[in-house]
Design an enzyme around this catalytic site. Structure first.
Site, PDB file in Angstrom:
ATOM      1  N   LYS A 163       0.842  -1.207   0.000  1.00 34.43           N
ATOM      2  CA  LYS A 163       0.000   0.000   0.000  1.00 34.43           C
ATOM      3  C   LYS A 163       0.875   1.253   0.000  1.00 34.43           C
ATOM      4  O   LYS A 163       1.942   1.268   0.615  1.00 34.43           O
ATOM      5  CB  LYS A 163      -0.894  -0.034   1.249  1.00 34.43           C
ATOM      6  CG  LYS A 163      -1.941   1.083   1.307  1.00 34.43           C
ATOM      7  CD  LYS A 163      -2.795   0.924   2.564  1.00 34.43           C
ATOM      8  CE  LYS A 163      -3.909   1.966   2.666  1.00 34.43           C
ATOM      9  NZ  LYS A 163      -4.723   1.789   3.898  1.00 34.43           N
TER      10      LYS A 163
ATOM     11  N   SER B 103      -9.651   1.536   2.969  1.00 34.95           N
ATOM     12  CA  SER B 103      -8.845   2.362   2.093  1.00 34.95           C
ATOM     13  C   SER B 103      -7.758   1.590   1.358  1.00 34.95           C
ATOM     14  O   SER B 103      -7.184   2.116   0.407  1.00 34.95           O
ATOM     15  CB  SER B 103      -8.200   3.490   2.897  1.00 34.95           C
ATOM     16  OG  SER B 103      -7.291   2.947   3.846  1.00 34.95           O
TER      17      SER B 103
ATOM     18  N   SER C 284      -9.720  -0.709   7.119  1.00 32.14           N
ATOM     19  CA  SER C 284      -9.169  -0.549   5.770  1.00 32.14           C
ATOM     20  C   SER C 284      -8.538  -1.780   5.141  1.00 32.14           C
ATOM     21  O   SER C 284      -8.262  -1.775   3.947  1.00 32.14           O
ATOM     22  CB  SER C 284      -8.158   0.589   5.739  1.00 32.14           C
ATOM     23  OG  SER C 284      -8.849   1.810   5.636  1.00 32.14           O
TER      24      SER C 284
HETATM   25  N1  GLN Z   1     -13.071   4.162   6.752  1.00 29.52           N
HETATM   26  C1  GLN Z   1     -12.365   4.433   7.984  1.00 29.52           C
HETATM   27  C2  GLN Z   1     -11.876   5.850   7.977  1.00 29.52           C
HETATM   28  O1  GLN Z   1     -12.042   6.492   7.018  1.00 29.52           O
HETATM   29  C3  GLN Z   1     -11.213   3.482   8.172  1.00 29.52           C
HETATM   30  C4  GLN Z   1     -10.043   3.792   7.335  1.00 29.52           C
HETATM   31  C5  GLN Z   1      -8.831   2.988   7.668  1.00 29.52           C
HETATM   32  O2  GLN Z   1      -8.917   1.917   8.268  1.00 29.52           O
HETATM   33  N2  GLN Z   1      -7.669   3.515   7.313  1.00 29.52           N
HETATM   34  O3  GLN Z   1     -11.318   6.347   8.912  1.00 29.52           O
END
Ligand code: GLN
Length: 473
Positions: free
Chosen positions: A79, A154, A178
Site C-alpha cells: 500500500k 482504504s 481498511s
Molecule cells: N473508513 C475508515 C476511515 O475512514 C477506516 C479507514 C482505515 O482503516 N484507514 O477512517
C-alpha cells in the site's frame, strides 16, 4: 479473476528446489500487469526493473544451493502509505507527489529478507481516509469482480491486486477497517492484527492509536505465513509489543463463538445477513457452538472512532507544510504563511480537509472534554465489554460490512459513508485481532464474514478461517 492457485508454502518449496525460474515468472507476470490493471487501477506504481532484478538474484541464490526464505519468489504489493526504499510513497495525495523515501518500513524489510518480490505500490483513499478507494488524487480502484463497483478501502488497491491475480500477497493498513473492508468486497482473506503485534515503523501515520499494518491473501494459511513474517518486536516502534502472549488456540470441536446481535440489526442488507448466518451455521457443522451476545456499548463505537481518528489525523497531517516533503507551491515566497496555506489548500483533497478541521475542533479548548475525552471514555467501556466477552467466547462473529460494495461514483454524504464502518471500528478501538473471510456472494457480489478474537489470538483466527475455507472453497 482469482484462481485458487497453490498455497504460498507449496510455491516456495518449488522455488527452493529450483523447479521454476523466478525471473521468468515475475517478468511474464509484470508484462501482463498493465493490461490486467487497465480497468481495475490497483497500482499507483509498478516496480518493474527492481522486481525482475530481485527475482534474478533469488534464482542465483538457488543455483548456488543456498537456503531461501519463507516467501522466496512470492509477489507482494505494498500500500502506498508504507515506505519502500526507492519507490514513491504518495498516500494517493497530491501533497506527497514526488516524495521518495530512502528506507524500507520494518514490514517491508521483513518480507524482503524472506525473499518476497515487491511488485509495486497500491492505490488507496487519500491518507487512508475512506472505505472506497475513490478519494485519492489519482483516480479510483475498481472491483475486479464487477468493474462498476468499488473495491472497498482504504487499502482497495492491495485487495484488488490480489483478487485480480496481479500479485499473490499484499500489505495494507487498517485504522478502522481498511484491510477488512476491501478484503470483504473483493472476496479474499484480510487480517488486522492485534495492536502492537506488527511494527508501524515506516508507515505514514493517519491515527496512531488505532492503526496496524495488515495482510491480504487468497488462502487462510498464506495469511498466517505473512503474519508470521511481519510480526514481532521492533525497537524502532515504541508501540510495538515486546512479548507476544501465548494464546493456545482451541480446537474446532467445542470452539465457543458468539454472533454479535448489534451487527445483525438495523441498517444491514438482508442478503448479507443471510450469507453470514449461513457461514456461522457452517462453523456449527464444524463442531463450534454458536450463541448470540449483545454488547450495548457498541452503540458508541462509530462516534468514538471518528472523534479519535480525526483528532489524531489533524495532528499527524500538520507535518505537510510544503517544506519537508513532496509538493511545494509558491517556493521561495517571502510570505511563509501564504505558501503554507496555498500548498495545503491546493494539495489536500476534500475529505482530508474535512477531517483536519473536525479533528482540530474536537481537540480545541472548550470542546475537548465534550468530544475527545468522552470518546476516550466510550473506548474504555467498549474495551471492558470486549474483555468480558472474550472470557466467555473464543470468537465474536458478524458481517464485515453491513452492505454490498457500492457503485463507483455513487453519491453518499460523509455520514452515510462513515456508517459503513460500524462493524469494523470496534476491533481498532479495542486493539483485538480480526479477519475478514470470504463468505460467498449475494446478487453476484462478494460478502465477508468478520471474526474477532482476544489480543494476540491470531492463531485462533487462522485455524477457524482455514477450517471454514476447506469446507467452502
Ligand atoms: N473508513 C475508515 C476511515 O475512514 C477506516 C479507514 C482505515 O482503516 N484507514 O477512517
Amino acid at each position: 479473476m482469482a484462481r485458487l492457485g497453490p498455497s504460498v508454502r507449496e510455491a516456495v518449496l518449488r522455488v527452493g528446489a529450483g523447479e521454476l525460474s523466478c525471473e521468468e515468472h515475475v517478468a511474464s507476470r509484470l508484462e501482463r500487469m498493465p493490461r490486467m490493471d487497465r480497468d481495475v487501477h490497483a497500482f499507483l506504481h509498478v516496480a518493474g526493473e527492481q522486481a525482475v532484478l530481485a527475482a534474478r538474484e533469488l534464482d542465483q541464490k538457488v543455483k548456488r544451493g543456498e537456503k531461501v526464505g519463507r516467501l522466496a519468489g512470492i509477489m507482494i504489493a505494498i500500500k502506498d502509505n508504507i515506505c519502500v526504499d526507492g519507490m514513491p510513497a504518495t498516500c494517493a495525495s497530491k501533497i506527497l507527489e514526488g516524495f521518495q523515501p530512502r528506507y524500507d518500513a520494518t514490514v517491508v524489510e521483513r518480507v524482503r529478507r524472506e525473499g518476497a518480490i515487491i511488485v509495486g505500490k497500491t492505490n488507496m483513499d487519500e491518507f487512508a481516509m475512506g472505505n472506497t478507494t475513490t478519494t485519492g488524487a489519482f483516480g479510483p480502484t475498481r472491483n475486479p469482480w464487477n468493474l462498476e463497483r468499488v473495491a472497498g478501502g482504504s487499502s482497495g488497491g492491495s485487495a484488488a491486486a490480489v483478487a485480480g491475480g496481479m500479485t499473490t500477497l499484499a500489505l495494507g493498513t487498517d485504522t478502522g477497517g481498511s484491510v477488512r473492508c476491501p478484503a470483504s468486497y473483493c472476496s479474499i482473506f484480510g487480517l488486522k492484527p492485534t495492536y502492537g503485534a506488527v511494527s508501524r515503523f515506516g508507515v505514514i501515520p493517519y491515527a496512531n492509536s488505532l492503526e496496524q499494518v495488515g495482510a491480504f491473501a487468497r488462502h487462510a494459511d498464506d495469511l498466517r505465513l505473512l503474519f508470521e513474517v511481519i510480526s514481532g518486536h521492533d525497537r524502532r516502534d515504541s508501540t510495538s509489543a515486546r512479548e507476544r502472549g501465548t494464546v493456545e488456540p482451541p480446537a474446532m470441536k467445542g470452539l465457543k463463538v458468539a454472533r454479535i446481535r448489534e451487527f445483525f440489526g438495523e441498517g444491514i442488507n438482508e442478503r448479507v445477513r443471510e450469507r453470514v448466518l449461513d457461514a456461522s451455521s457452517k462453523l456449527e457443522e464444524l463442531g463450534a457452538t454458536v450463541e448470540e451476545v449483545s454488547i450495548s456499548s457498541l452503540g458508541y463505537a462509530l462516534a468514538a472512532y471518528y472523534i479519535v481518528a480525526m483528532a489524531e489525523a489533524s495532528s499527524n497531517l500538520s507535518r505537510y507544510d510544503g517544506v519537508r516533503y513532496g509538493a511545494s507551491l509558491e517556493k521561495g515566497s517571502a510570505d511563509w504563511n501564504a505558501a503554507f496555506a496555498k500548498t495545503r489548500t491546493d494539495c489536500f483533497g476534500a475529505e482530508v480537509k474535512r477531517r483536519i478541521l473536525l479533528g482540530t475542533f474536537v481537540l480545541s479548548a472548550g470542546y475537548y472534554e465534550a468530544y475527545y475525552l468522552k470518546a476516550q471514555r466510550a473506548r474504555s467501556l467498549l474495551r471492558s465489554a470486549f474483555s468480558r466477552a472474550f472470557k466467555k467466547y473464543d470468537l465474536l462473529l458478524g458481517p464485515t460490512m453491513p452492505t454490498l460494495p457500492p457503485k463507483v461514483g455513487e453519491r453518499m454524504t460523509p455520514l452515510e459513508d462513515y456508517l459503513a464502518d460500524v462493524n469494523t471500528v470496534p476491533a481498532n478501538l479495542t486493539g483485538v485481532p480480526s479477519v475478514s473471510v470470504p463468505a460467498g456472494f449475494a446478487d453476484g457480489l462478494p460478502v465477508g464474514m468478520q471474526l474477532m478474537a482476544t489480543h494476540f489470538a491470531e492463531e485462533t483466527l487462522f485455524r477457524v478461517a482455514g477450517a471454514y475455507e476447506e469446507v467452502t472453497a
